[in-house]
Design an enzyme around this catalytic site. Structure first.
Site, PDB file in Angstrom:
ATOM      1  N   HIS A 123      59.245  35.612 -23.252  1.00  0.00           N
ATOM      2  CA  HIS A 123      60.153  34.971 -22.461  1.00  0.00           C
ATOM      3  C   HIS A 123      60.727  35.829 -21.539  1.00  0.00           C
ATOM      4  CE1 HIS A 123      60.742  32.661 -26.234  1.00  0.00           C
ATOM      5  NE2 HIS A 123      59.895  31.901 -25.678  1.00  0.00           N
TER       6      HIS A 123
ATOM      7  N   LYS B  66      67.933  43.323 -21.512  1.00  0.00           N
ATOM      8  CA  LYS B  66      68.515  43.041 -23.163  1.00  0.00           C
ATOM      9  C   LYS B  66      68.293  44.479 -23.916  1.00  0.00           C
ATOM     10  CE  LYS B  66      66.334  38.483 -22.812  1.00  0.00           C
ATOM     11  NZ  LYS B  66      65.276  37.751 -23.356  1.00  0.00           N
TER      12      LYS B  66
ATOM     13  N   TYR C   2      70.039  40.677 -30.079  1.00  0.00           N
ATOM     14  CA  TYR C   2      70.073  41.453 -28.730  1.00  0.00           C
ATOM     15  C   TYR C   2      71.274  41.033 -27.810  1.00  0.00           C
ATOM     16  CZ  TYR C   2      67.903  36.865 -27.550  1.00  0.00           C
ATOM     17  OH  TYR C   2      67.582  35.533 -27.488  1.00  0.00           O
TER      18      TYR C   2
END
Length: 181
Positions: free
Chosen positions: A62, A72, A132
């Site tokens: 993704h 992230k 995350y």
């Protein structure tokens, strides 16, 4: 915190310093100044996410497009996961490269995933908790991905395809080369 570079520009692995004594142990999981020094630019996380996955669940690959792209900082709190990052930045010297690392509740490694790359992970144990931080809010219209078993990327997930558990959405993602055609 020890910083390790990867084959993808801007994607780094953070290894915490763990302090142990008779009570247990302690570690810093995030230190803004140290991360910014390692990256060479400021980072401002605005959202934390967490998933719990059964063994063989694959989530990914993704990413978020455009102004909603997300950097992230990910880690496994419990269990273990095979974490995969793919560089999608055409201008990057590491364009098209992949990085694979095992993140576990025991090794406590973290991975910083820069904007412009795809990310996914395979849970290697039941009740794998993946957490995350994101530097941009999730935006449904900007979500995108690439197929986990793209033949041009040759990602070895370590288990037979028929044993993987994926969402229908993830099974229908486009190929890497379709992003640029």
């Amino acid at each position: 915190m020890k910083i390790h570079n990867t084959d993808i520009v801007g994607c780094i692995v953070l290894e915490p310093i763990i302090y142990k004594d008779s009570r247990g142990d302690f570690m810093e999981t995030f230190h803004k100044a140290e991360l910014e020094e390692a990256l060479g630019y400021p980072i401002d996380f605005v959202q934390d996410n967490q998933s719990v996955s059964h063994k063989n669940v694959l989530r990914g690959l993704h990413f978020q497009r455009g102004k909603h792209a997300q950097a992230k900082l990910g880690r496994v709190i419990q269990g273990s996961a095979l974490d995969v990052v793919v560089d999608l930045r055409k201008e990057s010297p590491s364009f098209g490269k992949t990085v694979t690392i095992e993140l576990t509740g025991e090794n406590r490694l973290q991975i910083f995933i820069p904007k412009g790359v795809a990310h996914g992970f395979l849970a290697l144990e039941n009740q794998t908790v993946f957490s995350y931080k994101c530097d941009a809010y999730y935006n449904r219209e900007s979500e995108a991905g690439i197929l986990y078993n793209d033949p041009d990327l040759c990602i070895d997930w370590g288990i037979p395809d028929e044993d993987l558990i994926l969402s229908e959405k993830d099974r229908a993602l486009p190929l890497f080369k379709q992003l640029y055609s």
